[in-house]
Design an enzyme around this catalytic site. Structure first.
Site, PDB file in Angstrom:
ATOM      1  N   GLU A  13       4.779  -5.060   7.318  1.00  0.00           N
ATOM      2  CA  GLU A  13       4.101  -3.985   7.929  1.00  0.00           C
ATOM      3  C   GLU A  13       4.369  -3.640   9.152  1.00  0.00           C
ATOM      4  O   GLU A  13       4.461  -2.432   9.922  1.00  0.00           O
ATOM      5  CB  GLU A  13       2.564  -4.198   7.876  1.00  0.00           C
TER       6      GLU A  13
ATOM      7  N   GLY B 190       0.872  -4.909   0.980  1.00  0.00           N
ATOM      8  CA  GLY B 190      -0.372  -5.194   0.068  1.00  0.00           C
ATOM      9  C   GLY B 190      -0.036  -5.696  -1.094  1.00  0.00           C
ATOM     10  O   GLY B 190      -0.961  -6.294  -1.735  1.00  0.00           O
TER      11      GLY B 190
ATOM     12  N   GLU C 142      -0.186  -9.328  -0.616  1.00  0.00           N
ATOM     13  CA  GLU C 142      -1.800  -9.625  -0.214  1.00  0.00           C
ATOM     14  C   GLU C 142      -2.736  -9.677  -1.602  1.00  0.00           C
ATOM     15  O   GLU C 142      -3.579 -10.531  -1.859  1.00  0.00           O
ATOM     16  CB  GLU C 142      -2.395  -8.476   0.874  1.00  0.00           C
TER      17      GLU C 142
ATOM     18  N   ALA D  20       0.817  -1.125  -0.154  1.00  0.00           N
ATOM     19  CA  ALA D  20       0.073   0.026   0.016  1.00  0.00           C
ATOM     20  C   ALA D  20       0.929   1.252  -0.062  1.00  0.00           C
ATOM     21  O   ALA D  20       2.241   1.134   0.567  1.00  0.00           O
ATOM     22  CB  ALA D  20      -1.016   0.051   1.330  1.00  0.00           C
TER      23      ALA D  20
HETATM   24  N1  CAA Z   1       4.635   3.168  -0.693  1.00  0.00           N
HETATM   25  C1  CAA Z   1       5.061   4.291  -1.308  1.00  0.00           C
HETATM   26  N2  CAA Z   1       6.139   4.304  -1.829  1.00  0.00           N
HETATM   27  C2  CAA Z   1       6.829   3.428  -2.007  1.00  0.00           C
HETATM   28  C3  CAA Z   1       6.734   2.230  -1.408  1.00  0.00           C
HETATM   29  C4  CAA Z   1       5.278   2.197  -0.816  1.00  0.00           C
HETATM   30  N3  CAA Z   1       4.687   0.789  -0.359  1.00  0.00           N
HETATM   31  N4  CAA Z   1       7.570   1.159  -1.728  1.00  0.00           N
HETATM   32  C5  CAA Z   1       8.552   1.895  -2.480  1.00  0.00           C
HETATM   33  N5  CAA Z   1       8.129   3.124  -2.673  1.00  0.00           N
HETATM   34  C6  CAA Z   1       8.994   4.147  -3.269  1.00  0.00           C
HETATM   35  C7  CAA Z   1      10.176   4.606  -2.535  1.00  0.00           C
HETATM   36  O1  CAA Z   1       9.715   5.474  -1.499  1.00  0.00           O
HETATM   37  C8  CAA Z   1      11.159   5.379  -3.487  1.00  0.00           C
HETATM   38  O2  CAA Z   1      10.506   6.558  -3.927  1.00  0.00           O
HETATM   39  P1  CAA Z   1      11.566   7.771  -4.202  1.00  0.00           P
HETATM   40  O3  CAA Z   1      12.365   7.377  -5.301  1.00  0.00           O
HETATM   41  O4  CAA Z   1      10.730   8.891  -4.401  1.00  0.00           O
HETATM   42  O5  CAA Z   1      12.284   7.729  -3.026  1.00  0.00           O
HETATM   43  C9  CAA Z   1      10.710   4.433  -4.655  1.00  0.00           C
HETATM   44  O6  CAA Z   1       9.497   3.301  -4.572  1.00  0.00           O
HETATM   45  C10 CAA Z   1      11.857   3.256  -4.838  1.00  0.00           C
HETATM   46  O7  CAA Z   1      12.064   2.649  -3.585  1.00  0.00           O
HETATM   47  P2  CAA Z   1      13.653   2.283  -2.953  1.00  0.00           P
HETATM   48  O8  CAA Z   1      14.230   3.539  -3.098  1.00  0.00           O
HETATM   49  O9  CAA Z   1      13.279   2.086  -1.261  1.00  0.00           O
HETATM   50  O10 CAA Z   1      14.018   0.982  -3.568  1.00  0.00           O
HETATM   51  P3  CAA Z   1      14.851  -0.340  -3.115  1.00  0.00           P
HETATM   52  O11 CAA Z   1      15.050  -1.091  -4.229  1.00  0.00           O
HETATM   53  O12 CAA Z   1      15.948   0.602  -2.186  1.00  0.00           O
HETATM   54  O13 CAA Z   1      14.201  -0.517  -1.899  1.00  0.00           O
HETATM   55  C11 CAA Z   1      11.825  -2.112  -1.081  1.00  0.00           C
HETATM   56  C12 CAA Z   1      12.683  -1.534  -2.417  1.00  0.00           C
HETATM   57  C13 CAA Z   1      12.914  -2.879  -0.263  1.00  0.00           C
HETATM   58  C14 CAA Z   1      10.761  -2.502  -1.832  1.00  0.00           C
HETATM   59  C15 CAA Z   1      11.570  -0.856  -0.269  1.00  0.00           C
HETATM   60  O14 CAA Z   1      11.164   0.296  -1.171  1.00  0.00           O
HETATM   61  C16 CAA Z   1      10.605  -0.930   0.772  1.00  0.00           C
HETATM   62  O15 CAA Z   1      10.871  -1.537   1.628  1.00  0.00           O
HETATM   63  N6  CAA Z   1       9.285  -0.518   0.403  1.00  0.00           N
HETATM   64  C17 CAA Z   1       8.141  -0.590   1.427  1.00  0.00           C
HETATM   65  C18 CAA Z   1       7.715  -1.813   1.502  1.00  0.00           C
HETATM   66  C19 CAA Z   1       6.630  -1.965   2.369  1.00  0.00           C
HETATM   67  O16 CAA Z   1       6.647  -1.623   3.922  1.00  0.00           O
HETATM   68  N7  CAA Z   1       5.248  -2.364   2.277  1.00  0.00           N
HETATM   69  C20 CAA Z   1       4.259  -2.326   3.017  1.00  0.00           C
HETATM   70  C21 CAA Z   1       3.379  -1.347   2.865  1.00  0.00           C
HETATM   71  S1  CAA Z   1       2.074  -1.167   4.208  1.00  0.00           S
HETATM   72  C22 CAA Z   1       0.921  -2.272   3.764  1.00  0.00           C
HETATM   73  O17 CAA Z   1       1.041  -2.622   2.487  1.00  0.00           O
HETATM   74  C23 CAA Z   1      -0.292  -2.208   4.251  1.00  0.00           C
HETATM   75  C24 CAA Z   1      -1.374  -3.173   4.066  1.00  0.00           C
HETATM   76  O18 CAA Z   1      -1.322  -4.520   4.413  1.00  0.00           O
HETATM   77  C25 CAA Z   1      -2.484  -2.904   2.935  1.00  0.00           C
END
Ligand code: CAA
Length: 262
Positions: free
Chosen positions: A136, A113, A116, A69
């Protein structure tokens, strides 16, 4: 998005009787915001209503199926915001209402998400670079789109607890060993593999395919006794279709079946 406007965060195409949706928010690794989920739901509903479509595929990019998400969009929400508005996952329920099969073709990150969403599909075919997880916990929350419920059903309690509590990722081979994904293929073969499966499914009798999906979901969601009775009723009901006559006549007369989806 209204049902007729052009989607911006997904791409939609067809290949024979297969409808394909590609998540297309590359800079954010396909983070799932409201707009994207509305567009996805509308595209799937349109395919579901289209007699020319028998199966669907959801896919992402090589780097990310979806990284979850949209964290930026929800970072400042209060409890009242999300509870009263049923925010973040309310429009995800559309996917569960789709009656034709949906295959998730996953490469790269399928996190939060994203994992999911893949699990809401009927089965997952993964590229060898796929990574699955429910991270999460690292954000001070828990999965909110069915992750704590579908993951244990798919991989068992021990691994689901491990993933949900540590937030670690599992790679494609661990995901296949654990039963989360049905097949793992090299990255460059992912779409061929998913499309091959989807084309095969879409050739079969549509009513038999929909009945099989309903029955397997019953096993996943209900008790054994209920599921066996439900299956028996649908099994009997399929004898009222022309496709059953065609499929069996074709076998008996050693020819290929030509299903009319009727
Ligand atoms: N939401 C919004 N933006 C996101 C994102 C997310 N879930 N995941 C990645 N992005 C964005 C980053 O902010 C980044 O944006 P900028 O270039 O503007 O800074 C871009 O995508 C690239 O990401 P990274 O620079 O972090 O890329 P990376 O290769 O170094 O890492 C990753 C990749 C491990 C997937 C890392 O991006 C990450 O950990 N993302 C978050 C994953 C996460 O926590 N997901 C759970 C979300 S909560 C949820 O989903 C609730 C639910 O159950 C419904």
């Amino acid at each position: 998005m209204s049902e007729t406007s052009t989607p911006e965060l997904i791409q939609v195409r067809t290949e024979g009787r297969v409808g394909i949706v590609t998540l297309n928010r590359p800079k954010q690794l396909n983070a799932l915001n409201d707009q994207l989920m509305n567009e996805l739901g509308a595209a799937l509903k349109a395919f579901d209503a289209d007699d020319g479509i028998g199966c669907m595929i959801i896919t992402g990019s090589e780097k990310a199926f979806a990284a979850g998400a949209d964290i930026g969009a929800m970072a400042t929400y209060s409890f009242a915001d999300v509870y009263k508005g049923d925010y973040i996952t309310r429009n995800w329920e559309t996917i569960r209402s789709i009656r034709k099969p949906i295959i998730a073709a996953v490469s790269g990150f399928a996190l939060g998400g994203g994992c999911e969403l893949a699990m809401m599909c009927d089965f997952i075919i993964a590229a060898d670079n796929a990574k699955f997880g429910q991270p999460e916990i690292k954000l001070g929350i828990i999965p909110g789109a069915g992750g704590t419920q579908r993951l244990p059903r798919a991989v068992g309690k021990a691994k689901a607890m491990d993933l949900a509590l540590t937030g670690r990722m599992m790679d494609a081979s661990e995901a296949e060993r654990s039963g989360l994904v049905s097949r793992v293929v090299p990255l460059d073969k992912l779409m061929d593999e998913a499309l091959g499966a989807a084309l095969q499914i879409s050739q079969f009798s549509q009513m038999a395919v929909m009945a099989a999906k309903e029955c397997v979901n019953r096993a996943y969601e209900g008790t054994l006794a209920d599921g066996v009775m439900f299956e028996r009723r649908l099994f009997h009901a399929l004898f009222a279709t022309e496709d059953q006559k065609e499929g069996m006549d074709a076998f008996v007369n050693k020819r290929a079946a030509n299903f009319k989806h009727a």
